[in-house]
Write a protein that holds these residues in place. Structure first.
Motif, PDB file in Angstrom:
ATOM      1  N   ALA A 180      -2.586  -2.020 -10.334  1.00 42.52           N
ATOM      2  CA  ALA A 180      -1.305  -2.235  -9.656  1.00 42.52           C
ATOM      3  C   ALA A 180      -1.315  -1.568  -8.291  1.00 42.52           C
ATOM      4  O   ALA A 180      -1.940  -0.522  -8.090  1.00 42.52           O
ATOM      5  CB  ALA A 180      -0.169  -1.674 -10.501  1.00 42.52           C
ATOM      6  N   SER A 181      -0.610  -2.157  -7.345  1.00 39.57           N
ATOM      7  CA  SER A 181      -0.469  -1.549  -6.019  1.00 39.57           C
ATOM      8  C   SER A 181       0.374  -0.279  -6.120  1.00 39.57           C
ATOM      9  O   SER A 181       1.135  -0.098  -7.084  1.00 39.57           O
ATOM     10  CB  SER A 181       0.197  -2.535  -5.066  1.00 39.57           C
ATOM     11  OG  SER A 181       1.582  -2.659  -5.385  1.00 39.57           O
ATOM     12  N   PRO A 182       0.285   0.616  -5.128  1.00 41.54           N
ATOM     13  CA  PRO A 182       1.144   1.811  -5.129  1.00 41.54           C
ATOM     14  C   PRO A 182       2.627   1.478  -5.198  1.00 41.54           C
ATOM     15  O   PRO A 182       3.396   2.191  -5.849  1.00 41.54           O
ATOM     16  CB  PRO A 182       0.774   2.490  -3.805  1.00 41.54           C
ATOM     17  CG  PRO A 182      -0.643   2.093  -3.562  1.00 41.54           C
ATOM     18  CD  PRO A 182      -0.726   0.676  -4.043  1.00 41.54           C
ATOM     19  N   VAL A 183       3.033   0.382  -4.545  1.00 38.87           N
ATOM     20  CA  VAL A 183       4.449  -0.013  -4.587  1.00 38.87           C
ATOM     21  C   VAL A 183       4.842  -0.436  -5.998  1.00 38.87           C
ATOM     22  O   VAL A 183       5.890  -0.031  -6.521  1.00 38.87           O
ATOM     23  CB  VAL A 183       4.726  -1.138  -3.570  1.00 38.87           C
ATOM     24  CG1 VAL A 183       6.055  -1.833  -3.869  1.00 38.87           C
ATOM     25  CG2 VAL A 183       4.737  -0.575  -2.153  1.00 38.87           C
ATOM     26  N   LYS A 184       4.029  -1.252  -6.638  1.00 42.67           N
ATOM     27  CA  LYS A 184       4.340  -1.690  -8.004  1.00 42.67           C
ATOM     28  C   LYS A 184       4.405  -0.493  -8.944  1.00 42.67           C
ATOM     29  O   LYS A 184       5.320  -0.391  -9.785  1.00 42.67           O
ATOM     30  CB  LYS A 184       3.291  -2.685  -8.497  1.00 42.67           C
ATOM     31  CG  LYS A 184       3.549  -3.146  -9.925  1.00 42.67           C
ATOM     32  CD  LYS A 184       2.491  -4.131 -10.403  1.00 42.67           C
ATOM     33  CE  LYS A 184       2.731  -4.535 -11.847  1.00 42.67           C
ATOM     34  NZ  LYS A 184       1.724  -5.514 -12.341  1.00 42.67           N
ATOM     35  N   ALA A 185       3.438   0.408  -8.816  1.00 43.07           N
ATOM     36  CA  ALA A 185       3.405   1.573  -9.705  1.00 43.07           C
ATOM     37  C   ALA A 185       4.681   2.402  -9.572  1.00 43.07           C
ATOM     38  O   ALA A 185       5.256   2.846 -10.575  1.00 43.07           O
ATOM     39  CB  ALA A 185       2.172   2.425  -9.400  1.00 43.07           C
ATOM     40  N   LEU A 186       5.131   2.607  -8.330  1.00 41.95           N
ATOM     41  CA  LEU A 186       6.349   3.391  -8.114  1.00 41.95           C
ATOM     42  C   LEU A 186       7.567   2.664  -8.664  1.00 41.95           C
ATOM     43  O   LEU A 186       8.452   3.280  -9.271  1.00 41.95           O
ATOM     44  CB  LEU A 186       6.522   3.678  -6.617  1.00 41.95           C
ATOM     45  CG  LEU A 186       7.738   4.506  -6.221  1.00 41.95           C
ATOM     46  CD1 LEU A 186       7.719   5.868  -6.911  1.00 41.95           C
ATOM     47  CD2 LEU A 186       7.799   4.679  -4.702  1.00 41.95           C
ATOM     48  N   ALA A 187       7.621   1.363  -8.471  1.00 43.11           N
ATOM     49  CA  ALA A 187       8.750   0.584  -8.983  1.00 43.11           C
ATOM     50  C   ALA A 187       8.832   0.674 -10.500  1.00 43.11           C
ATOM     51  O   ALA A 187       9.919   0.860 -11.074  1.00 43.11           O
ATOM     52  CB  ALA A 187       8.625  -0.868  -8.536  1.00 43.11           C
ATOM     53  N   LEU A 188       7.697   0.556 -11.168  1.00 44.66           N
ATOM     54  CA  LEU A 188       7.689   0.618 -12.624  1.00 44.66           C
ATOM     55  C   LEU A 188       8.121   1.987 -13.132  1.00 44.66           C
ATOM     56  O   LEU A 188       8.766   2.099 -14.183  1.00 44.66           O
ATOM     57  CB  LEU A 188       6.306   0.258 -13.163  1.00 44.66           C
ATOM     58  CG  LEU A 188       5.847  -1.190 -12.921  1.00 44.66           C
ATOM     59  CD1 LEU A 188       4.438  -1.409 -13.454  1.00 44.66           C
ATOM     60  CD2 LEU A 188       6.827  -2.175 -13.559  1.00 44.66           C
ATOM     61  N   GLU A 189       7.765   3.040 -12.389  1.00 43.31           N
ATOM     62  CA  GLU A 189       8.210   4.389 -12.755  1.00 43.31           C
ATOM     63  C   GLU A 189       9.733   4.477 -12.794  1.00 43.31           C
ATOM     64  O   GLU A 189      10.300   5.257 -13.557  1.00 43.31           O
ATOM     65  CB  GLU A 189       7.681   5.418 -11.749  1.00 43.31           C
ATOM     66  CG  GLU A 189       6.216   5.756 -11.885  1.00 43.31           C
ATOM     67  CD  GLU A 189       5.790   6.771 -10.822  1.00 43.31           C
ATOM     68  OE1 GLU A 189       6.676   7.489 -10.305  1.00 43.31           O
ATOM     69  OE2 GLU A 189       4.591   6.828 -10.525  1.00 43.31           O
ATOM     70  N   HIS A 190      10.385   3.675 -11.954  1.00 39.74           N
ATOM     71  CA  HIS A 190      11.842   3.713 -11.850  1.00 39.74           C
ATOM     72  C   HIS A 190      12.506   2.512 -12.533  1.00 39.74           C
ATOM     73  O   HIS A 190      13.688   2.248 -12.294  1.00 39.74           O
ATOM     74  CB  HIS A 190      12.243   3.780 -10.374  1.00 39.74           C
ATOM     75  CG  HIS A 190      11.892   5.086  -9.722  1.00 39.74           C
ATOM     76  ND1 HIS A 190      12.772   6.133  -9.625  1.00 39.74           N
ATOM     77  CD2 HIS A 190      10.726   5.512  -9.146  1.00 39.74           C
ATOM     78  CE1 HIS A 190      12.189   7.149  -9.008  1.00 39.74           C
ATOM     79  NE2 HIS A 190      10.945   6.802  -8.706  1.00 39.74           N
ATOM     80  N   ASP A 191      11.724   1.815 -13.366  1.00 35.59           N
ATOM     81  CA  ASP A 191      12.252   0.690 -14.151  1.00 35.59           C
ATOM     82  C   ASP A 191      12.886  -0.393 -13.276  1.00 35.59           C
ATOM     83  O   ASP A 191      13.928  -0.975 -13.622  1.00 35.59           O
ATOM     84  CB  ASP A 191      13.277   1.187 -15.182  1.00 35.59           C
ATOM     85  CG  ASP A 191      12.661   2.134 -16.199  1.00 35.59           C
ATOM     86  OD1 ASP A 191      11.532   1.867 -16.634  1.00 35.59           O
ATOM     87  OD2 ASP A 191      13.307   3.152 -16.528  1.00 35.59           O
TER      88      ASP A 191
ATOM     89  N   PRO B 239       0.808  -1.223   0.000  1.00 36.47           N
ATOM     90  CA  PRO B 239       0.000   0.000   0.000  1.00 36.47           C
ATOM     91  C   PRO B 239       0.844   1.279   0.000  1.00 36.47           C
ATOM     92  O   PRO B 239       2.075   1.252  -0.089  1.00 36.47           O
ATOM     93  CB  PRO B 239      -0.800  -0.128   1.294  1.00 36.47           C
ATOM     94  CG  PRO B 239       0.122  -0.861   2.208  1.00 36.47           C
ATOM     95  CD  PRO B 239       0.876  -1.824   1.339  1.00 36.47           C
ATOM     96  N   ASP B 240       0.146   2.420   0.129  1.00 44.07           N
ATOM     97  CA  ASP B 240       0.796   3.735   0.123  1.00 44.07           C
ATOM     98  C   ASP B 240       1.882   3.841   1.185  1.00 44.07           C
ATOM     99  O   ASP B 240       2.945   4.426   0.937  1.00 44.07           O
ATOM    100  CB  ASP B 240      -0.251   4.838   0.354  1.00 44.07           C
ATOM    101  CG  ASP B 240      -1.127   5.060  -0.869  1.00 44.07           C
ATOM    102  OD1 ASP B 240      -0.632   4.884  -1.998  1.00 44.07           O
ATOM    103  OD2 ASP B 240      -2.309   5.403  -0.693  1.00 44.07           O
ATOM    104  N   PHE B 241       1.595   3.336   2.389  1.00 46.68           N
ATOM    105  CA  PHE B 241       2.579   3.413   3.480  1.00 46.68           C
ATOM    106  C   PHE B 241       3.894   2.787   3.045  1.00 46.68           C
ATOM    107  O   PHE B 241       4.977   3.322   3.294  1.00 46.68           O
ATOM    108  CB  PHE B 241       2.021   2.709   4.719  1.00 46.68           C
ATOM    109  CG  PHE B 241       2.867   2.864   5.952  1.00 46.68           C
ATOM    110  CD1 PHE B 241       2.764   4.001   6.730  1.00 46.68           C
ATOM    111  CD2 PHE B 241       3.757   1.869   6.339  1.00 46.68           C
ATOM    112  CE1 PHE B 241       3.544   4.158   7.878  1.00 46.68           C
ATOM    113  CE2 PHE B 241       4.537   2.002   7.475  1.00 46.68           C
ATOM    114  CZ  PHE B 241       4.424   3.155   8.256  1.00 46.68           C
ATOM    115  N   ALA B 242       3.807   1.656   2.372  1.00 48.47           N
ATOM    116  CA  ALA B 242       5.005   0.975   1.881  1.00 48.47           C
ATOM    117  C   ALA B 242       5.650   1.755   0.746  1.00 48.47           C
ATOM    118  O   ALA B 242       6.886   1.874   0.674  1.00 48.47           O
ATOM    119  CB  ALA B 242       4.648  -0.440   1.426  1.00 48.47           C
ATOM    120  N   ALA B 243       4.840   2.294  -0.158  1.00 51.17           N
ATOM    121  CA  ALA B 243       5.374   3.014  -1.314  1.00 51.17           C
ATOM    122  C   ALA B 243       6.216   4.212  -0.882  1.00 51.17           C
ATOM    123  O   ALA B 243       7.256   4.504  -1.493  1.00 51.17           O
ATOM    124  CB  ALA B 243       4.237   3.469  -2.221  1.00 51.17           C
TER     125      ALA B 243
END
Length: 314
Positions: free
Chosen positions: A47-58, A11-15
């Motif tokens: 996608a979870s917030p964590v996945k979305a952030l990870a994909l933004e950074h490849d 979730p967001d907390f993790a992201a």
């Protein structure tokens, strides 16, 4: 030398903790997150917030259902990580996973352990009336939040805090605490502290039914209930045969002979409602199918209804 880190969270907390890692000198080499879930009106896989952030950074993302099969464990081992950072991942990790990275796994937990081990530490701290809480960076073991503590950071719980505002404040202190712990593990200066089980308590998962207000309890307890369950699952009561949600209120230590649930005063400042002990001043309320509104606005359009049914809980 920077650590090569696998991050696991959802979730967001993790992201936001992942973001802190990305802004540090450490290397995030892979991310694990829960499988995409249906969300929104269209129930589209999201996608979870964590996945979305990870994909933004490849950053490569892995989404196993669990680690019960050897293939998932072997995949993790093949990453050759120095450390795994786990933040609200949503899976219980078996010992073989905890042992896979060179330095094991560390967890960011939203309480001052050993108080509030378990799934809902932020909410339980508010519901219990705690005046302080914090974040613990912990070396994970096979128990439920029982591992040795590496770094703690604490903060006050304010009188108007909700689970959302406290969640946001813990993110602010959690990120720096995590980086401190990682730096200590990197340079060999970490000094793990064993938890004292005598002071442990369990933050069980929230249920929607906990939102039902019992007007026989005290105004203080109901105020904590509203704040602890905002925004989810929300505190609610019955009025005119409908379920209404209470978003903001204030406990007033004042006596009354009125029956619990009875509205004793109406003004633009709020509805003062009798409880088992003291008065609760309701300042923001949500009617079915409507947005949350200040009592001043509700009284402008519905004063007659409140005067006709001046009681909650029926």
């Amino acid at each position: 030398m920077a650590l090569n880190i696998v991050f696991a969270g959802t979730p967001d907390f993790a992201a936001e903790h992942l973001r802190a890692l990305l802004n540090s000198h450490h290397n995030v080499i892979a991310v694990y997150s829960q499988p995409d879930r249906p969300a929104g009106r269209g129930r589209k896989l999201t996608a979870s917030p964590v996945k979305a952030l990870a994909l933004e950074h490849d950053i490569p993302v892995y989404q196993p259902l669990n680690f019960k099969d050897e293939a998932s464990v072997d995949e993790l081992k093949s990453l050759n990580a120095d450390l795994m950072v786990v933040v609200a991942y949503g899976l219980i990790l078996p010992q073989v996973v905890l042992d896979s990275p060179r330095l094991g796994c560390v967890n960011v937990h939203a309480s001052l352990l050993p108080r509030w081990r378990g799934a809902a530490p932020i909410h339980r701290a508010l519901l219990a009336g705690d005046d302080r809480t914090g974040v613990t960076i912990m070396q994970m073991d096979a128990g439920l939040d029982t591992g040795d503590m590496l770094v703690t950071a604490d903060c006050a719980i304010e009188a108007d805090d909700t689970s959302q505002t406290l969640h946001d404040r813990l993110i602010e202190i959690g990120g720096p605490a995590l980086i401190t712990a990682l730096d200590q593990l990197e340079n060999g200066s970490a000094q793990p502290v064993v938890q004292d089980d005598e002071f442990a308590c369990y933050a069980r998962k929230l249920e929607k039914s906990e939102g039902m207000i019992d007007w026989q309890t005290s105004a203080t307890d109901i105020d904590r209930q509203i704040r602890g369950l905002t925004p989810w699952p929300g505190a609610f009561t019955q009025w005119q045969g409908q379920t209404v949600r209470l978003h903001k209120a204030q406990a007033i230590q004042s006596g009354t002979e009125a029956e619990p649930g009875h509205i004793v005063e109406m003004s633009a400042a709020g509805l003062k409602v009798a409880t088992g002990k003291g008065l609760l001043k309701i300042e923001t309320l949500q009617l079915p199918g409507k947005k949350a509104m200040a009592i001043s606005d509700l009284l402008n359009s519905r004063r007659d209804q409140f005067e006709a049914t001046p009681r909650f809980g029926d």
